[in-house]
Design an enzyme around this catalytic site. Structure first.
Site, short mmCIF file in Angstrom:
data_model
loop_
_atom_site.label_atom_id
_atom_site.label_comp_id
_atom_site.label_asym_id
_atom_site.label_seq_id
_atom_site.Cartn_x
_atom_site.Cartn_y
_atom_site.Cartn_z
N GLY A 492 0.80 -1.36 0.03
CA GLY A 492 -0.05 0.07 0.19
C GLY A 492 0.75 1.19 -0.02
O GLY A 492 0.37 2.22 -0.20
N GLN A 493 2.08 1.04 0.29
CA GLN A 493 2.91 2.39 0.24
C GLN A 493 3.42 2.72 -1.19
O GLN A 493 3.96 4.15 -0.98
CB GLN A 493 4.31 1.87 1.11
CG GLN A 493 5.24 1.29 0.54
CD GLN A 493 4.97 -0.14 0.13
OE1 GLN A 493 4.12 -0.65 -0.08
NE2 GLN A 493 6.24 -1.22 0.43
N ALA A 532 10.61 -0.54 8.37
CA ALA A 532 11.78 0.35 8.77
C ALA A 532 11.87 1.39 7.78
O ALA A 532 13.00 1.88 7.66
CB ALA A 532 12.97 -0.38 9.12
N ARG A 534 12.26 1.12 4.54
CA ARG A 534 13.56 1.10 4.02
C ARG A 534 13.47 0.82 2.43
O ARG A 534 14.34 0.61 1.59
CB ARG A 534 14.43 -0.18 4.51
CG ARG A 534 13.60 -1.47 4.43
CD ARG A 534 14.14 -2.53 5.19
NE ARG A 534 15.65 -3.00 4.72
CZ ARG A 534 15.78 -3.74 3.45
NH1 ARG A 534 14.84 -3.95 2.67
NH2 ARG A 534 16.86 -4.12 3.36
N ALA A 722 17.68 10.07 -1.62
CA ALA A 722 16.39 9.92 -0.81
C ALA A 722 16.80 9.26 0.44
O ALA A 722 17.88 8.40 0.55
CB ALA A 722 15.52 9.14 -1.69
N GLY A 724 14.00 7.34 3.71
CA GLY A 724 12.75 6.86 3.87
C GLY A 724 11.73 7.81 4.72
O GLY A 724 12.57 8.59 5.63
N VAL A 725 10.52 7.48 4.61
CA VAL A 725 9.57 8.29 5.52
C VAL A 725 8.61 7.32 5.62
O VAL A 725 8.48 6.15 5.26
CB VAL A 725 8.68 9.21 4.95
CG1 VAL A 725 9.86 10.68 5.03
CG2 VAL A 725 8.20 9.07 3.38
N GLY A 726 7.45 7.56 6.57
CA GLY A 726 6.18 6.73 6.69
C GLY A 726 6.09 6.41 8.27
O GLY A 726 5.17 6.04 8.60
N GLU A 727 7.27 6.44 8.79
CA GLU A 727 7.06 6.00 10.36
C GLU A 727 7.21 7.45 11.14
O GLU A 727 6.19 7.34 12.35
CB GLU A 727 8.08 5.09 10.71
CG GLU A 727 8.07 3.87 9.90
CD GLU A 727 8.78 2.56 10.50
OE1 GLU A 727 8.23 2.05 11.46
OE2 GLU A 727 9.94 2.26 10.23
#
Ligand SMILES: Cc1cc2nc3c(=O)[nH]c(=O)nc-3n(C[C@H](O)[C@H](O)[C@H](O)COP(=O)(O)OP(=O)(O)OC[C@H]3O[C@@H](n4cnc5c(N)ncnc54)[C@H](O)[C@@H]3O)c2cc1C
Lengths: 766, 287
Positions: A492-493, A532, A534, A722, A724-727
């Site tokens: 879904g990411q 994580a 990643r 880049a 990561g993001v999302g957490e």
């Protein structure tokens, strides 16, 4: 929802090609499949001959199993097999990536209410379900430790009396302490006691965080099938290669005899990290000699893994001028009956305790504790979500006490780019002071406030990227289109979209000519995990390298064909160009093979062994930075979020829209964690195991204004700078809200911030 | 997990009633299914036969005739919320329909299903008891009318006989000088506490008052002590405050896993104060 603002700087760029597909909010490659319902999830699969499995779960938190009599169930027409602990004799039946403490199905003893005791395979789900009632289990109930206090008492019953083996994650590193301590993580820097004694102002307090459910729309679903070749498992798992390794261990198979295929995954948020229902399903399929499907219900998903509830004591000392001096912290995380990811969560919580500040001394102890409760593991931003709000609220208490503006107080103490975050680990990439200023401005910091309105900010860093080991392959077909093989799962990411964008960029190939395969351990190359934050950073780098490998091959062929040096050539729109002359990729491949066929295969890998990432990690420091403006209704204790702001400091947004929705989704979950999410137990029994009684955030819970601020300084270790993001966004939200309440004079020490809890606190203050 | 069942689609109320009489405990009325199917999915109930009453013609009609607003039992919350007749003649009833759960529940859930299920956290139930609405129950042999207050016997229990179908809810416009209001406080989709008030003000004093507390107890109930505290008095400041306070103190409050009874009593007082204030304001402008 207001449109997110973008402060996107240019990436430093790793590729020769001009930036076009990368950095563009192209729509998701799976969008159409998903909105039309064509996308296939594990539960949509029908394997010929497949049976349906249902799980019998323990009614007691702790009991000895005297006897399981399945004979009556086995006689029910349509029932094909019943699995119990006795069927595991020839297996290595204990698994767990951190500690091998969890049996495939209970053996002689149950350690939490809800633990699988037996499983039925039948022709249809109804028969399987009905047969559960026909299984006779005789239990001898034993004293249970159903909370942290009970588990930590002297002489408390031990959840695991036997010696435990470490899982692959902790080989060598795993130490077990006395009693019910599963894992102990410690940070000691400087002499914290002495530094604290010398601090001018000190605050301390006790805090709690509840057990929370990750709620993915698709609960755990697995289909397992045995054949002469070995075991094939379709599962909605996040880490297919890690699941494969554990299955190979349990069933004593070579890894190549286990195949894990991951269709689209309907969300995970950590609940599908590592191994879940796969061993049980595979064991039942083995017994039945037929393929089996097991699909958890929501209540079963809640009992399979959850977020740790926690108790914490924290003390912070500062100097009169607002400089931070020392911090001491003790953290107890209830990891339930099995370690699951408890050790990692303890580590992340311990790491989050000091916050991103320049201390003279720090002393942190974090313990993962065994209890007779359902096991707890990963959930988006674990550890950081547990601790950040606590540390950040003490910073605000101290700032208020010293008469220093909380944002200013942070500016004086925040680590700067290049500074050490934790001893021996990678230095900081991001500019935290700039990030915190951005969220503060977005929530109106410093502007006049209406009555009963408070504002707060919260900032932290979390080690992200897990392990930087990923491989990828791209296969350029004879017609010049591309098949991309990577084992990051599309959960879904938007991984498939971002990875396609990276390959498109490297190969100057229109996005429509790229197809991304789903993860399949027989086909797509190794990736450690999907989590994580990643996938873009680490798997993306592997894809970038794989695509670059094909690019080099194309340039080699073209340079041979034209007899020109490679510097005279460039890639554009699916062709290699020399000045105004071009040869399509298809042409070049045909020339290379001398027939109308063949393909070019590109290989990319990211490996710590070849110098990717830093040995001591992390791959990068994910930024967790948020701000909130809230309004309090003192008559009910209800809090309304007027403005919420989050910084997604991504280095380079490969797809800005996907970054924003990651950020927004994480914030919304943060609101749920802050305001109402809580698994309720009575004597170890889950009592709100349905979505009617366990409330998750909905669109109705959106703040009035929502700012997702993208920052791209190109400083990340991933493709094009880049990271990561999302957490991080999730971990920042509770702290921003707790601090906004502090701004109104209300100090909250327990989550969630239910209206009743806030109302009671208000009455105490009055 | 939903077990298999058979669906019956009668064309008339009499036919539906006969089916129910014949199938007894094997059957349940099926309207929107938002409660029933959840129950069956959770395994808390099983009916091999469902009698779908949405196929009965006219049962979803909403009309104002002979001075009565008639809400057909299978009218959905959404239909009531958007009905011009309901909005004109019983605006509060329409507004409360708009507060039920979420759009999906409102689009499928019916007023009849809501009332017949008698779930303690019903919004319409509290309002209809305060409003003194009438429920029309029909069976093969004929029809009877029951006042809303007499319909709810306990949690999930009503005065409906097993072979009866609720066919309509009848709501009369409020008499002159009467105002109605409803306030709810929700932690989940359904309310945690709610209060409905209908107050008639004549010559500056309360001529009649109905104060109904919903969601905190097994059924929505009037609080006579709160109504007495208003009777004959000028509905202002201290009088309203005292009545609201009594409502919180006297309400029949059940414990649940989410909130303490103390907090619920506090909420009831608070909501009663708001509902009384609004009802009185409305009464003063209603001629
Ligand atoms: C997520 C969620 C949120 C909700 N939130 C709210 C809320 O905020 N406020 C609120 O008031 N309610 C709420 N509800 C309840 C909702 O109002 C009811 O579910 C709905 O109105 C019930 O109607 P239905 O047609 O779906 O009933 P069904 O599920 O079809 O039936 C319910 C029961 O009534 C019986 N029945 C139905 N119609 C008749 C009839 N005409 N005659 C005789 N018996 C009948 C059925 O046999 C069954 O026992 C919520 C429900 C859900 C699932």
């Amino acid at each position: 929802m207001t449109a997110g603002r973008r402060d996107s700087g240019e990436g430093k760029g790793g590729a020769a090609a001009p930036v076009d597909v990368v950095g563009t909010p192209v729509s998701r490659v799976d969008a159409l499949d998903k909105v039309t319902g064509a996308a296939k999830y594990t539960g949509d699969l029908i394997v010929p001959g497949m049976l349906y499995g249902k799980v019998l779960r323990s009614p007691f938190p702790h009991a000895r199993i005297i006897c399981v009599d399945a004979s009556a169930a086995e006689r029910i027409p349509g029932v094909r097999a019943v699995l119990t602990g006795r069927d595991l004799a020839d297996l290595d039946p204990y698994y767990g990536h951190a500690v091998r403490d969890r049996p495939v199905v209970a053996i002689d003893r149950v350690r939490f209410a809800g633990e699988p005791v037996a499983a039925v395979a039948a022709d249809d789900e109804h028969t399987a379900h009905a047969a559960l009632a026909a299984i006779q289990v005789e239990y001898q109930e034993l004293p249970a430790v159903t909370d942290l206090t009970m588990a930590l008492n002297d002489g408390a019953p031990r959840v695991h009396e036997e010696a435990l083996r470490p899982g692959f994650l902790h080989s060598g590193e795993f130490r077990r302490e006395e009693g019910n301590i599963c894992y102990h993580y410690r940070i000691a820097r400087g002499d914290a006691a002495r530094a604290m004694a010398a601090a001018d102002v000190v605050v301390e307090g006790d805090y709690t965080f509840p057990a929370v459910y990750q709620y993915a729309m698709e609960p755990h679903t697995v289909v397992a099938q045995w054949s002469a070749d070995g075991l094939t498992v379709w599962a909605c798992c996040q880490h297919p290669y890690l699941v494969r390794a554990e299955l190979a261990g349990i069933f004593r198979l070579p890894q190549s005899a286990v195949r894990v295929i991951v269709p689209y995954v309907g969300g995970g948020f950590g609940s599908k990290s590592y191994t879940r229902m796969e061993p049980l399903t595979a064991a039942l399929a083995r017994k039945a000699g037929r393929p089996i499907r097991i699909a958890n219900r929501v209540d079963e998903a809640m009992l399979t893994t959850r977020r740790h509830n926690m108790r914490c004591w924290l003390r912070t000392g500062v100097a009169r001028d607002g400089r931070v001096v020392a911090r001491e912290c003790r953290i107890w995380l209830d990891t339930g009956a099995y370690a699951d990811n408890g050790p990692r969560v303890a580590l992340a919580a311990g790491d989050a305790a000091p916050g991103p500040y320049r201390w003279q001394a720090v002393a942190v102890d974090a313990w993962a504790v065994y209890t007779h409760m359902p096991p707890a593991g990963s959930y988006r931003a674990f550890g950081a979500t547990h601790l950040q709000w606590i540390g950040e609220s003490q910073i605000d208490v101290l700032a208020h006490r010293l008469g220093i503006d909380p944002v200013e107080c942070r500016r004086r103490n925040l680590l700067r780019p290049g500074e050490e975050v934790r001893p021996g680990r990678k230095p900081l990439e991001a500019d935290l002071a700039a990030d915190v200023s951005k969220v503060a401005a977005a929530v109106g910091w410093g502007t006049p406030k209406p009555p009963l309105v408070g504002r707060g900010v919260s900032i932290g860093v979390m080690g992200a990227g897990a392990n930087p080991a990923s491989t990828a392959a791209v296969r350029m077909q004879a017609d010049g289109t591309l098949v991309l093989l990577a084992s990051t799962t599309e959960i879904g990411q938007g991984a498939r979209t971002v990875l396609a964008q990276i390959a498109a960029q490297e190969l100057a190939l229109p996005l429509e000519r790229i197809r991304v395969a789903g993860a399949d351990t027989h086909v797509t190359p190794y990736d450690r995990s999907t989590g994580a934050s990643r996938s873009t950073t680490v798997a993306g780098l592997a894809v970038q390298r794989a695509a670059a490998d094909v690019r080099e091959q194309l340039l080699d062929i073209a340079s041979r064909v034209w007899g020109l040096p490679r510097v005279a050539l460039r890639l554009h729109e699916g062709a290699v160009w020399h000045e105004t002359e071009s040869r399509s990729y298809a042409d070049l491949i045909a020339t290379h093979f001398g027939i109308a066929g063949g393909e070019l295969i590109g290989r990319g890998e990211v490996a710590p062994g070849r110098g990717d990432g830093q040995a001591a990690g992390p791959v990068f420091w994910e930024i967790s930075c948020g701000g909130a403006e809230v309004e309090l209704d003192p008559s009910t204790g209800r809090i309304r979020v007027r403005r919420l702001a989050s910084v997604a400091d991504v280095g380079k947004a490969i797809n800005p829209q996907l970054v924003e929705v990651q950020d927004e989704g994480a914030c919304l979950q943060g609101l749920g964690n802050a305001f109402f999410e809580e698994m309720l137990f009575d004597g170890g029994q889950l009592i709100n195991g349905s979505l009617l009684e366990y409330r998750v955030p909905t669109m109705a819970d959106l703040p009035d204004e929502f700012h997702s601020i993208l920052v791209g300084n190109g400083v990340g270790p991933g493709p094009y700078g880049a990271m990561g993001v999302g957490e991080g966004a999730l971990a920042a939200v509770p702290g921003a809200i707790v601090n906004a309440l502090l701004d109104l004079g209300l100090q909250m020490r327990d989550l969630p911030l239910t209206p009743e809890r806030v109302w009671r606190r208000l009455r105490e203050v009055e | 997990m939903l077990r298999p069942f058979e669906i019956h689609e009668p064309a008339t109320v009499a036919e539906a009633s006969r089916l129910l009489a014949r199938l007894g405990e094997q059957a349940a009325v099926y309207a929107g299914g938002t409660e029933l199917l959840l129950l069956m999915k959770e395994g808390l109930a099983h009916f091999p036969h469902l009698v779908n009453i949405k196929t009965i013609g006219g049962l979803d009609a909403i009309a104002f005739e002979d001075g009565v607003l008639r809400l057909g039992a299978v009218a959905t919350h959404r239909e009531i919320e958007t009905s011009p007749a309901a909005r004109q003649h019983a605006p509060l009833v329409a507004r409360v329909a708009s507060q039920v759960g979420n759009l999906r529940v409102r689009a499928a859930g019916t007023i009849g299903g809501n009332l017949c299920f008698a779930e303690p956290h019903s919004d319409p139930a509290a309002v209809l008891v305060a409003w003194d609405a009438t429920l029309v129950l029909a069976r093969a042999g004929g029809e009877r009318c029951v006042p809303a207050a007499g319909f709810f016997l306990g949690m999930l229990q009503t005065a409906r006989e097993p072979d009866e179908i609720l066919t309509a809810v009848e709501v009369r416009p409020l008499p002159p000088g009467t105002g109605a209001a409803y306030h709810r406080f929700a932690l989940h989709e359904r309310p945690t506490a709610a209060v409905a008030a209908v107050v008639t003000v004549r010559d500056g004093a309360v001529a009649a008052a109905r104060v109904v507390v919903g969601s905190v107890g097994p059924v929505p109930v009037r609080v006579p002590e709160a109504e007495d505290a208003l009777a004959g008095r000028r509905p202002e400041g201290e009088v309203l405050r005292a009545a609201a306070e009594v409502a919180g103190r006297r309400a029949d409050v059940l414990e649940d896993m989410f909130t303490s009874t103390e907090y619920k009593r506090h909420l009831v007082s608070l909501l009663a104060a708001r509902a009384l204030h609004d009802a009185v304001s409305a009464a003063r402008t209603a001629h």
